[in-house]
Design an enzyme around this catalytic site. Structure first.
Site, mmCIF file in Angstrom:
data_model
loop_
_atom_site.group_PDB
_atom_site.id
_atom_site.type_symbol
_atom_site.label_atom_id
_atom_site.label_comp_id
_atom_site.label_asym_id
_atom_site.label_seq_id
_atom_site.Cartn_x
_atom_site.Cartn_y
_atom_site.Cartn_z
ATOM 1 N N TYR A 195 11.369 24.391 -0.155
ATOM 2 C CA TYR A 195 12.114 23.660 0.864
ATOM 3 C C TYR A 195 13.608 23.998 0.852
ATOM 4 O O TYR A 195 14.403 23.300 1.484
ATOM 5 C CB TYR A 195 11.905 22.153 0.712
ATOM 6 C CG TYR A 195 10.836 21.635 1.645
ATOM 7 C CD1 TYR A 195 11.137 21.274 2.952
ATOM 8 C CD2 TYR A 195 9.513 21.538 1.235
ATOM 9 C CE1 TYR A 195 10.171 20.808 3.817
ATOM 10 C CE2 TYR A 195 8.527 21.076 2.092
ATOM 11 C CZ TYR A 195 8.863 20.708 3.383
ATOM 12 O OH TYR A 195 7.891 20.266 4.238
ATOM 13 N N HIS B 266 18.420 26.463 3.687
ATOM 14 C CA HIS B 266 19.810 26.367 4.135
ATOM 15 C C HIS B 266 20.114 27.193 5.393
ATOM 16 O O HIS B 266 21.041 26.833 6.141
ATOM 17 C CB HIS B 266 20.755 26.781 3.008
ATOM 18 C CG HIS B 266 20.838 25.762 1.913
ATOM 19 N ND1 HIS B 266 20.618 26.062 0.579
ATOM 20 C CD2 HIS B 266 21.090 24.437 1.937
ATOM 21 C CE1 HIS B 266 20.751 24.980 -0.152
ATOM 22 N NE2 HIS B 266 21.032 23.979 0.644
#
Length: 605
Positions: free
Chosen positions: A374, A377
């Site tokens: 996850y 960015h």
């Protein structure tokens, strides 16, 4: 890992077959019905082979096995008593689990920890160029939503007092040598140096703890008992009435920006709207009774939005559109669920909510590998265009740092939530790919004054926490390994860039491999990360009694169940910011790009 039980021999056989078929020809290249069947088989295989306990039973707090009556039907602040047979499971302060065996999750050390240099990986492979590569099927609200959710699920915190000392590469313009980057705090109960286990400072459950907090300090700050009826701290101006220093409770204000401020404001206002309905229906209830039910409703609504809307926006494949809706509603679909309720216990037929709780092959926890995949960015833009609803001539350009930290509140007051939501809804985030990590994140000043490169930290985090590098990660998920840099990326230029940084395909860091691999059609990220996603997306629901055995009108109230069933992201936005209605009316999914509305002064009435 304890023996995986509860599945028929036929279903286990099909799971093995699905893995074998998928290795020869990836699941997404089949017709949709076959893809769906393969995904169910792959998920069963992952449930059997890729859930591991971190083994912190001795360090978990000793709790009375008989909770106070309140916690039988309400979520606790710290995540205890979700599983009544193991009260500390998933609580704040317990270890993150693993999706790979402990013997294959070895923290890297010494020369290996710094090879190749994380700063070189950051500048040569991850850094965004002059222009952001856009994800044109999404809006920026989708990126903000992901960060909003991850702050509910996990935070390691940081240890800036014992930083890594990264050698400054030759020709690098970083002002200091070595480059100091913060470590992950040590698990106080871990053996070995470096430790192989780490602690989640947040609750592991999907319980909206980013809104309500995982500590009593934040919980008390957000409550407004003087207003009655369970309300949380929204002031007369419609903004969050909490000390700004407490707002970014997961990791402090680091990472806080106007996108998070907007979503926290929106769902705190939604909480109070639920409270108004419950207070009218049950006027004799105490403040705590109304608050507890409203929290259950908000947590379930967030889970529904993420499952049914956000996921199908970022993973826009026909099989996923059906499969993620089936996670919530079952293959009987939403209309049948709303008309007649569940058709038995099967999660396949009637969805996970309301089905029996099942931890599958390990006690529930968020995993280190889930945290690693996850790291997205690149979704964050460097710059923003602030638009006004219905007036395309009015706009301002702001950099991300103009919207970050304590400046977020000033921006919200200056432009208003309606125009800021509209601005995020009409703009694209970045694509999750190489050369698209936000520029400002590569020399970012933290609240404590430390200047960091977040792209380099992303690389270090997986290495220090023992998350396997890319090829080993794929093998442990029973995926075919990449045989070469070209095999990994399919792009000759990208393959040459990888070869210039890494000595071997086996050295490629997980984050780099995830960003380099071509995603399935319609996907916002690659198939390797998706394997962890299909395992953990359903696990966050299936292990939680408030989404399974206790997802009932008796626990939530009939009014609460109706609120969850009748609302989605668009309806929540339109309820609190009605001027967004025309833009939302034109999209099927609130996380897809919204239209730029015509000038109100010139459009026909």
């Amino acid at each position: 890992m304890r023996e995986y039980v509860g599945k028929s021999a036929l279903r286990r056989l099909f799971a093995k077959l699905a893995v074998a078929v998928d290795r020869r020809r990836r699941w997404d290249r089949f017709p949709t019905p076959v893809s769906l069947a393969l995904l169910m088989g792959l998920r069963d295989s992952l449930r059997e082979h890729n859930l591991y306990d971190a083994g912190d039973a001795a360090s978990r707090p000793r709790l009375d096995p008989r909770p106070a009556p309140r916690w039988l039907t309400a979520r606790t602040v710290d995540g205890t008593y979700n599983d009544l047979t193991a009260p500390a499971m998933g609580a704040a302060g317990t270890r993150l689990g693993r999706n790979v065996p402990a013997r294959r999750a070895r923290p890297e050390r010494g020369e290996r920890l710094m090879t190749p240099n994380p700063r070189v990986v950051s500048t040569a492979l991850l850094a965004r160029g002059e222009r952001m590569i856009p994800a044109t099927t999404l809006n920026v609200l989708a990126g903000a939503w992901l960060q909003f959710q991850t702050r509910d699920w996990f935070s390691h915190g940081t240890d800036p007092e014992h930083p890594f000392r990264v050698p400054r590469p030759e020709g690098d313009h970083w002002p200091d040598d070595p480059i100091l980057l913060p470590r992950t705090p040590r698990d106080p109960h871990a053996d070995g140096d470096p430790p192989a286990t780490f602690v989640n400072t947040e609750t592991h459950w999907w319980d909206a703890s980013q809104i309500y907090g995982s500590t009593m300090e934040f919980h008390h700050a957000i409550r407004q008992p003087r207003l009655g009826h369970g309300r949380v701290a929204i002031g007369p101006d419609g903004l969050i009435d909490v000390d700004p220093a407490l707002l970014g409770s997961s990791g402090g204000l680091d990472g806080w920006w106007v996108g998070l401020e907007l979503l926290h404001t929106l769902f705190m206002r939604e909480h109070n709207a639920v409270c108004a309905t419950l207070g009218a229906a049950y006027p004799a209830w105490s403040d705590d009774q109304v608050f507890d039910k409203a929290r259950l409703v908000i947590a379930a609504l967030l889970a529904k939005i993420h499952t049914v809307e956000w996921t199908t926006a970022i993973l826009a494949h026909p099989a996923l559109r059906i499969g993620m809706r089936a996670n919530w509603f079952g293959i009987a679909e939403e209309r049948v669920r709303n008309l007649v309720g569940r058709l038995g216990d099967s999660e396949i037929i009637s969805g996970i909510p309301g089905s029996p709780t099942d931890h599958h092959s390990a006690p529930y926890s968020i995993t280190e590998e889930f945290v690693a995949v996850y790291r997205m960015h690149p979704l964050v833009p460097d710059d923003f265009l602030i638009r006004a609803v219905g007036d395309p001539r009015r706009h301002d350009e702001l950099a991300f740092l103009d919207l970050a930290g304590l400046r977020a509140r000033d921006v919200l007051k200056r432009y208003g939530a309606t125009d800021l939501f509209y601005s995020l809804g009409t703009a694209h985030p970045g694509a999750v790919t190489l050369h698209n990590h936000p520029r400002f994140m590569q020399r970012l000043r933290r609240d404590d004054g430390m200047v960091v490169d977040l792209a380099a930290i992303d690389i270090l985090r997986s290495r220090e926490r023992g998350v396997p590098r890319y090829n080993e990660f794929r093998r442990l998920l029973r995926l075919p390994e990449a045989r070469s840099f070209s095999d990994l990326t399919g792009n000759p230029r990208a393959a040459a860039e990888l070869a210039a940084v890494y000595d071997s395909i086996e050295d490629v860091d997980l984050t780099v491999g995830l960003h380099a691999e071509p995603p399935p059609t319609g996907f916002g990220f690659g198939d390797t990360a998706f394997r962890i996603f299909i395992l953990m997306a359903s696990r966050r629901l299936k292990s939680d009694r408030f989404f399974t055995t206790d997802f009932t009108p008796e626990t939530y109230t009939p009014e609460g169940m109706r609120w969850i069933a009748e609302n989605d992201m668009s309806s929540v936005l339109a309820r609190h910011y009605p001027d967004l209605g025309p833009a939302l009316h034109s999209v099927r999914n609130a996380f897809a790009p919204w239209p730029v509305l015509p000038d109100r002064a010139t459009s026909p009435t």
